[in-house]
Design an enzyme around this catalytic site. Sequence first.
Site, mmCIF file in Angstrom:
data_model
loop_
_atom_site.group_PDB
_atom_site.id
_atom_site.type_symbol
_atom_site.label_atom_id
_atom_site.label_comp_id
_atom_site.label_asym_id
_atom_site.label_seq_id
_atom_site.Cartn_x
_atom_site.Cartn_y
_atom_site.Cartn_z
ATOM 1 N N ASN A 146 0.813 -1.221 0.000
ATOM 2 C CA ASN A 146 0.000 0.000 0.000
ATOM 3 C C ASN A 146 0.848 1.272 0.000
ATOM 4 O OD1 ASN A 146 0.442 -1.237 2.703
ATOM 5 N ND2 ASN A 146 -0.306 0.741 3.391
ATOM 6 N N CYS B 62 -1.300 5.353 5.842
ATOM 7 C CA CYS B 62 -1.969 4.930 7.070
ATOM 8 C C CYS B 62 -1.268 5.406 8.326
ATOM 9 C CB CYS B 62 -2.076 3.411 7.118
ATOM 10 S SG CYS B 62 -3.196 2.778 5.886
HETATM 11 N N1 PMP Z 1 -4.597 -3.154 4.649
HETATM 12 C C1 PMP Z 1 -4.038 -2.297 3.777
HETATM 13 C C2 PMP Z 1 -3.093 -2.826 2.747
HETATM 14 C C3 PMP Z 1 -4.331 -0.922 3.853
HETATM 15 O O1 PMP Z 1 -3.755 -0.070 2.993
HETATM 16 C C4 PMP Z 1 -5.217 -0.464 4.846
HETATM 17 C C5 PMP Z 1 -5.510 1.016 4.985
HETATM 18 N N2 PMP Z 1 -6.178 1.548 3.885
HETATM 19 C C6 PMP Z 1 -5.799 -1.414 5.723
HETATM 20 C C7 PMP Z 1 -5.458 -2.731 5.582
HETATM 21 C C8 PMP Z 1 -6.756 -0.993 6.801
HETATM 22 O O2 PMP Z 1 -7.922 -0.475 6.250
HETATM 23 P P1 PMP Z 1 -9.027 0.234 7.157
HETATM 24 O O3 PMP Z 1 -8.328 1.332 7.907
HETATM 25 O O4 PMP Z 1 -10.022 0.725 6.179
HETATM 26 O O5 PMP Z 1 -9.587 -0.787 8.085
#
Ligand code: PMP
Length: 387
Positions: free
Chosen positions: A153, A327
């Site tokens: 990501n 994140c």
């Molecule tokens: N896994 C990946 C690869 C992410 O990039 C993200 C954040 N977008 C998440 C998990 C967690 O997602 P969320 O915060 O929507 O629960």
Amino acid sequence: MGKTIYLDYQASKPVDSRVVEAMLPYFTEKFANASSLHTDGDIATDALEESRQKIAEFINSQNPREIIFTSGATESNNLAIIGYALRNRRKGNHIIISEIEHISIHNIAKYLQKNGFEVSKVPVDFYGTVHPDKVQEKIRDDTILISIQYANNEIGTIQPVAEIGEIARERGIVYHCDAVAAEGIIPIDVVRDKIDLLTLSSNDIYGPRGLGVLYVRTGVMLTPIIIGGGQERGLRSGTEDIASIVGMAKAAEIVQETMEIERKRLTELRDYLIKNILEKIPKSYLNGHPKNRLPHNAHFRFDYIEGESLLLSLKDEGISIATGSACTSKTLEPSHTLISIGLLHEEAHGSLVVTMGRYTTREDIDKLIKVLPKIVEKLRKLSPLAD
Ligand code: PMP
């Protein structure tokens, strides 16, 4: 999209207006609980099951019962890893993840370690690729689960998931794959790739936030981590959010229709951006794999530059962009992914990640190409480290 140029699609995507339209009746007219046995409840159940079928088709799941709706990717990752580990403890207590998994996976692994499990982390190369032979090396007789992402990501590197799936299947180990960064832009096939547990997020395909999916291959047993009324085959209790679920199914339908054209368009845009930035800015580099990377991701680093100052200067130019990881950019810690590929702390801090999407235009990218070299030059003049 307002007046800014938005280049932070990995952090959040707008909900497609066709998705919003599909959701609307489920707030007002078709609001019943899918567990209710009356006619209105039947309407909700039909919408729920039709959506489940569409999501199953999206990833080539052979049975819609394999699709479990959750509150998002974080919850799906928790259910997959904690749920599998707790249920299968008697088979072994060792799990494998890669060094560049999403922070949620790292923290789940830490939680399991505190609860008696052992965790091995597979290192990556300079491009952020997890090599299957390195996964093989970490496997032990008591390994029960491997969790390795579809694509990163942050730096966008795509992983050899089919090979990892093959290794896991051969050894009788369950393979969990967090596909959030890749979904909607790379076709996902859980059968071809021998994936047993797969995490999806609705917003990452232009659906509503607060909804995710865990694909659970038939025969893979989990202990639920949310206990209640027994919805979602008892694996995820709580009244289903039909409006969001209908929205995610519509979003999946749209990306399936447009994926090929969009992948080509974004790949061209990405390569155009990378070529121009590396040419126009001295001492600039691309993080992640040069070819085997997500079509919408360009992750740069610049010598003698602080990512934060870069981000703020771009903000003044009306460009919304991220530094380091989408994140974790609210923490001061350098991204664990950038450290894992071998960057020094100061190198990691000089990073900028451009993630494009459905509404990104050539004009947006031209504006970035125009302003970024000037900003870097200005910031370098202020830096005591620059030549
Ligand atoms: N896994 C990946 C690869 C992410 O990039 C993200 C954040 N977008 C998440 C998990 C967690 O997602 P969320 O915060 O929507 O629960």
